[in-house]
Design a protein around this motif. Structure first.
Motif, mmCIF file in Angstrom:
data_model
loop_
_atom_site.group_PDB
_atom_site.id
_atom_site.type_symbol
_atom_site.label_atom_id
_atom_site.label_comp_id
_atom_site.label_asym_id
_atom_site.label_seq_id
_atom_site.Cartn_x
_atom_site.Cartn_y
_atom_site.Cartn_z
ATOM 1 N N HIS A 57 0.855 -1.188 0.000
ATOM 2 C CA HIS A 57 0.000 0.000 0.000
ATOM 3 C C HIS A 57 0.887 1.232 0.000
ATOM 4 O O HIS A 57 1.500 1.568 1.008
ATOM 5 C CB HIS A 57 -0.908 0.004 1.228
ATOM 6 N N LEU A 58 0.936 1.935 -1.116
ATOM 7 C CA LEU A 58 1.711 3.155 -1.234
ATOM 8 C C LEU A 58 0.763 4.343 -1.249
ATOM 9 O O LEU A 58 -0.316 4.291 -1.857
ATOM 10 C CB LEU A 58 2.545 3.144 -2.517
ATOM 11 N N ARG A 59 1.173 5.384 -0.586
ATOM 12 C CA ARG A 59 0.356 6.586 -0.593
ATOM 13 C C ARG A 59 0.631 7.367 -1.870
ATOM 14 O O ARG A 59 1.783 7.463 -2.296
ATOM 15 C CB ARG A 59 0.690 7.461 0.612
ATOM 16 N N PRO A 60 -0.394 7.946 -2.443
ATOM 17 C CA PRO A 60 -0.166 8.770 -3.632
ATOM 18 C C PRO A 60 0.622 10.027 -3.277
ATOM 19 O O PRO A 60 0.648 10.464 -2.122
ATOM 20 C CB PRO A 60 -1.573 9.134 -4.100
ATOM 21 N N ALA A 61 1.261 10.626 -4.280
ATOM 22 C CA ALA A 61 2.094 11.803 -4.057
ATOM 23 C C ALA A 61 1.282 12.968 -3.523
ATOM 24 O O ALA A 61 1.763 13.742 -2.691
ATOM 25 C CB ALA A 61 2.801 12.196 -5.352
#
Length: 189
Positions: A57-61
């Motif tokens: 799970h990566l957070r958007p920029a």
């Protein structure tokens, strides 16, 4: 190959492969050979399974920028030296050609260093070390470990005593030399 070795039924193999495809954890106990799953011993409302996906799970920029992750702190310089003293020093150098303030400070520092560090007497240090070792040996004998440390401590004490004898001989020779210089007539007193 592991499924074949463990002699699982076709239904049990299919169930395990479905769990792997869904990303669920493998069951601790194999279900019986029927398609009916055993009833859980706990309420499904109390303990819900957390399904973990294979993707991280990566957070958007945009979320990171909104949270302030990309903002830098503003640099705030701080004065590391007194500018007024620097101005006075420069004025003294231009007026007299010499740096008067630093010389006074260096002379004061040199004077205090000599006064603060008296030369320790090695003989007194040795006396203190011998006393510490005797106290340690007495403590160990009181605890019942005297035999274990006795030879070591007595050896150290004898080394310290030998060093004290050498220092004492040097001191007595120095005293004789000073006495013979003071009394050149050969006075034996």
């Amino acid at each position: 190959a592991m499924m074949e070795e463990s002699k699982l039924t076709y239904f049990q193999r299919r169930y395990l492969l479905d769990c792997v495809k869904r990303g669920d954890t493998l069951p601790l106990h194999a279900h019986p050979a029927s398609s009916k799953e055993p009833a859980p011993s706990f309420s499904p409302l109390v303990c819900q399974r957390v399904r973990l996906s294979a993707k991280p799970h990566l957070r958007p920029a945009k979320v990171c920028q909104a949270g302030g992750a990309y903002t830098r702190e503003k640099f705030k310089p701080q004065a590391r030296r007194d500018l007024e003293k620097e101005k006075q020093r420069l004025q003294n150098i231009l007026a007299t050609g010499k740096d008067v303030v630093e010389r006074k400070v260096k002379q004061r520092l040199a004077g205090t260093k000599e006064e603060e560090t008296p030369e320790p007497d090695r003989f007194e240090e040795l006396v203190n070390e011998v006393q510490e070792r005797r106290e340690f040996l007495a403590e160990m004998e009181a605890l019942g470990h005297g035999k274990k440390y006795q030879s070591i401590i007595l050896t150290e004490i004898s080394q310290k005593m030998r060093e004290m004898e050498i220092i004492d001989k040097k001191r007595s020779e120095e005293m004789r030399e000073t006495m013979t210089k003071d009394f050149p007539g050969g006075n034996k007193t």
